[in-house]
Enzyme design. Structure first.
Site, PDB file in Angstrom:
ATOM      1  N   ARG A  45       0.860  -1.197   0.000  1.00  0.00           N
ATOM      2  CA  ARG A  45       0.000   0.000   0.000  1.00  0.00           C
ATOM      3  C   ARG A  45       0.894   1.245   0.000  1.00  0.00           C
ATOM      4  O   ARG A  45       0.647   2.204  -0.719  1.00  0.00           O
ATOM      5  CB  ARG A  45      -0.949   0.025   1.206  1.00  0.00           C
ATOM      6  CG  ARG A  45      -1.648   1.375   1.348  1.00  0.00           C
ATOM      7  CD  ARG A  45      -2.903   1.406   2.215  1.00  0.00           C
ATOM      8  NE  ARG A  45      -2.857   0.569   3.386  1.00  0.00           N
ATOM      9  CZ  ARG A  45      -2.092   0.784   4.469  1.00  0.00           C
ATOM     10  NH1 ARG A  45      -1.309   1.859   4.541  1.00  0.00           N
ATOM     11  NH2 ARG A  45      -2.109  -0.044   5.479  1.00  0.00           N
ATOM     12  N   TYR A  97     -16.457  17.121 -15.081  1.00  0.00           N
ATOM     13  CA  TYR A  97     -16.794  15.705 -15.190  1.00  0.00           C
ATOM     14  C   TYR A  97     -17.810  15.320 -14.100  1.00  0.00           C
ATOM     15  O   TYR A  97     -17.657  15.708 -12.929  1.00  0.00           O
ATOM     16  CB  TYR A  97     -15.505  14.879 -15.030  1.00  0.00           C
ATOM     17  CG  TYR A  97     -15.745  13.402 -14.979  1.00  0.00           C
ATOM     18  CD1 TYR A  97     -16.151  12.697 -16.108  1.00  0.00           C
ATOM     19  CD2 TYR A  97     -15.588  12.694 -13.794  1.00  0.00           C
ATOM     20  CE1 TYR A  97     -16.395  11.338 -16.057  1.00  0.00           C
ATOM     21  CE2 TYR A  97     -15.817  11.327 -13.736  1.00  0.00           C
ATOM     22  CZ  TYR A  97     -16.224  10.660 -14.871  1.00  0.00           C
ATOM     23  OH  TYR A  97     -16.463   9.311 -14.820  1.00  0.00           O
ATOM     24  N   ASP A 169      -7.474  18.605 -14.770  1.00  0.00           N
ATOM     25  CA  ASP A 169      -7.804  17.226 -15.129  1.00  0.00           C
ATOM     26  C   ASP A 169      -7.431  17.087 -16.609  1.00  0.00           C
ATOM     27  O   ASP A 169      -8.103  17.620 -17.488  1.00  0.00           O
ATOM     28  CB  ASP A 169      -9.302  16.989 -14.889  1.00  0.00           C
ATOM     29  CG  ASP A 169      -9.715  15.554 -15.170  1.00  0.00           C
ATOM     30  OD1 ASP A 169      -9.044  14.896 -15.993  1.00  0.00           O
ATOM     31  OD2 ASP A 169     -10.712  15.094 -14.585  1.00  0.00           O
ATOM     32  N   LYS A 194      -8.505   6.152 -19.449  1.00  0.00           N
ATOM     33  CA  LYS A 194      -8.818   6.636 -20.798  1.00  0.00           C
ATOM     34  C   LYS A 194      -7.572   6.569 -21.683  1.00  0.00           C
ATOM     35  O   LYS A 194      -7.132   5.490 -22.001  1.00  0.00           O
ATOM     36  CB  LYS A 194      -9.396   8.057 -20.713  1.00  0.00           C
ATOM     37  CG  LYS A 194     -10.431   8.242 -19.575  1.00  0.00           C
ATOM     38  CD  LYS A 194     -11.738   7.513 -19.792  1.00  0.00           C
ATOM     39  CE  LYS A 194     -12.650   7.478 -18.567  1.00  0.00           C
ATOM     40  NZ  LYS A 194     -12.970   8.744 -17.947  1.00  0.00           N
TER      41      LYS A 194
HETATM   42  C1  LIG Z   1     -13.433   9.137 -16.569  1.00  0.00           C
HETATM   43  C2  LIG Z   1     -13.039  10.449 -16.036  1.00  0.00           C
HETATM   44  C3  LIG Z   1     -12.752  10.635 -14.673  1.00  0.00           C
HETATM   45  C4  LIG Z   1     -12.915   9.538 -13.650  1.00  0.00           C
HETATM   46  O1  LIG Z   1     -12.007   8.508 -13.820  1.00  0.00           O
HETATM   47  P1  LIG Z   1     -12.284   6.987 -13.422  1.00  0.00           P
HETATM   48  O2  LIG Z   1     -11.038   6.303 -13.835  1.00  0.00           O
HETATM   49  O3  LIG Z   1     -13.508   6.552 -14.150  1.00  0.00           O
HETATM   50  O4  LIG Z   1     -12.509   6.979 -11.939  1.00  0.00           O
HETATM   51  C5  LIG Z   1     -12.318  11.890 -14.256  1.00  0.00           C
HETATM   52  N1  LIG Z   1     -12.205  12.922 -15.118  1.00  0.00           N
HETATM   53  C6  LIG Z   1     -12.491  12.794 -16.431  1.00  0.00           C
HETATM   54  C7  LIG Z   1     -12.356  13.965 -17.330  1.00  0.00           C
HETATM   55  C8  LIG Z   1     -12.916  11.558 -16.931  1.00  0.00           C
HETATM   56  O5  LIG Z   1     -13.221  11.452 -18.241  1.00  0.00           O
END
Ligand SMILES: *Cc1c(COP(=O)(O)O)cnc(C)c1O
Length: 391
Positions: A45, A97, A169, A194
């Protein structure tokens, strides 16, 4: 070293064995010679060698001082919010988001964090709303799903005046296309699910920070809350990242071709793609990004929910699914999917119309993708005709 080479050569061979692929240390604990005497690892961890390699790679690619890998993008975002105290404020991009919005509103608000939302396309809006209590300015650029662009550099200058940190982000672009820390931001977060991992096979998140002080804070919360990325998922993410420049270059190319095709289509009203010269913030995008990204959204002149629904159910290569950034093209109907729980007034305000469709371009052949869209438009057209005929 040029950028694409950095993605491949930042991590060298394993010093112990020469393994060219980072070894997966699938272990929970590490044997100690004597209490407290270890080789830099005591419990996974706190620290794991596979995860550490990924974290090193993330820090390098975002030009940060340290990186941290989490079990999801939201876990990564959560660790940043945990650095706040009751009474602090966040000034956030208004079409944030949905998962971040849910966390801000339904987890952190009740602990006394105040969150306000503004249209960050105009730096003046941030200037008007920032104050001494603002601790974080939370940006996404481009935004989901209408791809609005925020000028990171201008907003970072304003935030600095007030001692607030800028968080970006960077999920929609990845460090290959945009480096927020170089533009003045303090913290970058990612849903590595992503583009970074890129194969639609892992849920993962990342935080990259610009200095030691922030690194200590995030490291503390990563260990204290424990939402770490496991060794195998860390390995998958490393493997994905190495091909990111190749993948995203193709995805941008496909997105550009599809955006141009949509732009001239008689059934289409708005095409949202920062690469189109008519896009409101095309110039800012061009200045702060290497390319324009792999997501394109559009809606219909006749804004019928039925059109959107029929269209997303009619494509063959564009698979109907949430998420983005993978090898396979995806299609989604935001009003019924990603934005289902968003209040109608907000949907209207940010441009999520009833017929809006979001495409995430994969790495298929662009001609095939365009043919796929053409036949889906024909399905919508046929349906329109049959409705008219039956009147
Ligand atoms: C998908 C997404 C998230 C969240 O991420 P997860 O891996 O699904 O927890 C945060 N910000 C953006 C812009 C996203 O597209």
């Amino acid at each position: 070293m040029n950028e694409a080479t950095r993605f491949i050569h930042t991590l060298g061979a394993d010093p112990l064995t020469g393994a060219i692929s980072v070894p997966i240390y699938q272990t929970s604990t590490f044997v100690q010679e004597a209490p407290g005497i270890n080789r830099g690892f005591d419990y996974s961890r706190s620290n794991n060698p596979t995860r550490r390699q990924l974290e090193k790679l993330l820090a390098e690619l975002e030009n940060g001082c340290a990186g941290f890998a989490f079990s999801s993008g939201l876990a990564a975002i959560d660790s940043v919010l945990k650095t706040l105290s009751s009474g602090d404020e966040i000034l956030a991009v208004e079409d944030i988001y949905g998962g971040s919005f849910r966390m801000f509103e339904h987890v952190y608000r009740k602990f006394g964090i105040r969150i306000r939302y503004v249209d960050t396309q105009e730096p003046a809006n941030v200037f008007d709303h920032i104050n001494a209590k603002t601790k974080l300015v939370w940006l996404e650029t481009p935004t989901n799903p209408t791809l609005k662009i925020t000028d990171i550099e201008s907003i970072s200058l304003i935030a600095k005046e007030y001692g607030a940190l800028v968080v970006v982000d960077n999920t929609f672009l990845s460090p290959y296309l945009q480096k927020p820390l170089d533009l003045g931001a303090d913290i970058v977060v990612h849903s590595a699910t992503k583009y970074l991992a890129g194969h639609s096979d892992v849920i993962a998140g990342a935080v990259i920070v610009k200095d030691e002080e922030l690194a200590e804070k995030i490291k503390f919360h990563q260990n204290a809350s424990g939402a770490v990325l496991g060794p195998f998922d860390s390995w998958l993410t490393i493997r994905g990242i190495q091909t990111l420049p190749l993948r995203i270059t193709k995805q941008c190319e496909n997105a550009k071709k599809v955006a141009e095709f949509l732009h001239g289509h008689p059934l289409v009203k708005n095409v949202y793609y920062p690469g189109l010269e008519g896009h409101k913030n095309h110039k800012v995008a061009k200045r702060q990004q290497r390319d324009f990204g792999g997501v394109v959204s559009f809606d219909f002149k006749e804004d019928l929910h039925e059109h959107g629904r029929r269209f997303v159910c009619s494509t063959k290569y564009f698979q109907l699914a949430e998420s983005l950034g993978g090898l396979k093209s995806l299609i989604c109907h935001p009003t019924d999917m990603t934005h289902k729980s968003t209040p109608v007034e907000i949907k209207r305000k940010v441009g999520v119309t009833d017929s809006l469709i979001r495409l995430s371009l994969g790495i298929e052949d662009a001609d095939d993708l365009i043919l796929d869209l053409k036949q889906a438009f024909e399905v919508v057209e046929q349906h329109k005709k049959s409705v008219l005929a039956s009147r």
